[in-house]
Design a protein around this motif. Sequence first.
Motif, mmCIF file in Angstrom:
data_model
loop_
_atom_site.group_PDB
_atom_site.id
_atom_site.type_symbol
_atom_site.label_atom_id
_atom_site.label_comp_id
_atom_site.label_asym_id
_atom_site.label_seq_id
_atom_site.Cartn_x
_atom_site.Cartn_y
_atom_site.Cartn_z
ATOM 1 N N ASN A 109 -2.703 -1.237 2.243
ATOM 2 C CA ASN A 109 -2.457 -2.574 1.974
ATOM 3 C C ASN A 109 -3.281 -3.716 2.103
ATOM 4 O O ASN A 109 -3.361 -4.477 1.405
ATOM 5 C CB ASN A 109 -1.113 -2.943 3.074
ATOM 6 C CG ASN A 109 -0.050 -2.212 2.768
ATOM 7 O OD1 ASN A 109 0.561 -1.989 1.512
ATOM 8 N ND2 ASN A 109 0.901 -2.218 3.696
ATOM 9 N N LYS A 112 -5.103 -3.523 -1.253
ATOM 10 C CA LYS A 112 -4.103 -4.140 -2.383
ATOM 11 C C LYS A 112 -4.484 -5.608 -1.976
ATOM 12 O O LYS A 112 -4.521 -6.765 -3.078
ATOM 13 C CB LYS A 112 -2.800 -3.668 -2.112
ATOM 14 C CG LYS A 112 -2.474 -2.429 -2.778
ATOM 15 C CD LYS A 112 -1.087 -1.973 -2.850
ATOM 16 C CE LYS A 112 -0.751 -0.884 -3.298
ATOM 17 N NZ LYS A 112 0.761 -0.530 -3.261
ATOM 18 N N SER A 113 -4.304 -6.425 -0.713
ATOM 19 C CA SER A 113 -4.377 -7.803 -0.469
ATOM 20 C C SER A 113 -5.611 -8.125 -0.940
ATOM 21 O O SER A 113 -5.867 -9.211 -1.302
ATOM 22 C CB SER A 113 -3.989 -8.122 0.836
ATOM 23 O OG SER A 113 -4.854 -7.508 1.794
ATOM 24 N N GLU A 115 -7.521 -7.222 -3.151
ATOM 25 C CA GLU A 115 -7.769 -7.240 -4.860
ATOM 26 C C GLU A 115 -6.963 -8.398 -5.286
ATOM 27 O O GLU A 115 -7.422 -9.138 -6.157
ATOM 28 C CB GLU A 115 -7.192 -5.925 -5.237
ATOM 29 C CG GLU A 115 -8.037 -4.596 -5.049
ATOM 30 C CD GLU A 115 -7.441 -3.458 -5.491
ATOM 31 O OE1 GLU A 115 -6.283 -3.693 -6.049
ATOM 32 O OE2 GLU A 115 -7.991 -2.506 -5.430
ATOM 33 N N SER A 116 -5.680 -8.731 -4.610
ATOM 34 C CA SER A 116 -4.880 -9.690 -5.173
ATOM 35 C C SER A 116 -5.395 -11.171 -4.709
ATOM 36 O O SER A 116 -5.052 -12.140 -5.159
ATOM 37 C CB SER A 116 -3.434 -9.713 -4.523
ATOM 38 O OG SER A 116 -3.589 -9.576 -3.343
#
Length: 141
Positions: A109, A112-113, A115-116
């Motif tokens: 997670n 992912k965060s 990257e976002s």
Amino acid sequence: MGLLNEFKEFATRGNVVDLAVGIIVGGAFGKIVSSLVADIIMPPIGLLVGGVRFTDLKFWLRNAVTDSRGNIIKEAVTINIGNFIQSVFDFLIIAGSIFLLVKLMNRLNRKKSAESAAPPAPREEVELLTEIRDLLKYSQR
């Protein structure tokens, strides 16, 4: 009819279905861990400590009472310490597994965060306007 529709909506929500699947998988995982402890881990440990079968470890509070023909009148009363030890091992293995799983999911997670969190690429018009601006700057020199 409204109550039935509300229940249907509640039961088919993603998080309720996910929770149900998690409970079912968790129950199956618990059985696997119990078998791992009882059938694979505890026998060698029992052998190392002198051939003890942990499920046989009991504190006798009262022996069984039988009649002259051997029929049990009153059952024996025992504290089954061996079963408790196995349950502790089950818990430790399950808790450790869940800890590692949560740690792995948190790491995924975070990736992912991260990257976002990167700023979105500028739109094509913005890039074109930036290039025109830069060209105008250089041509005025």
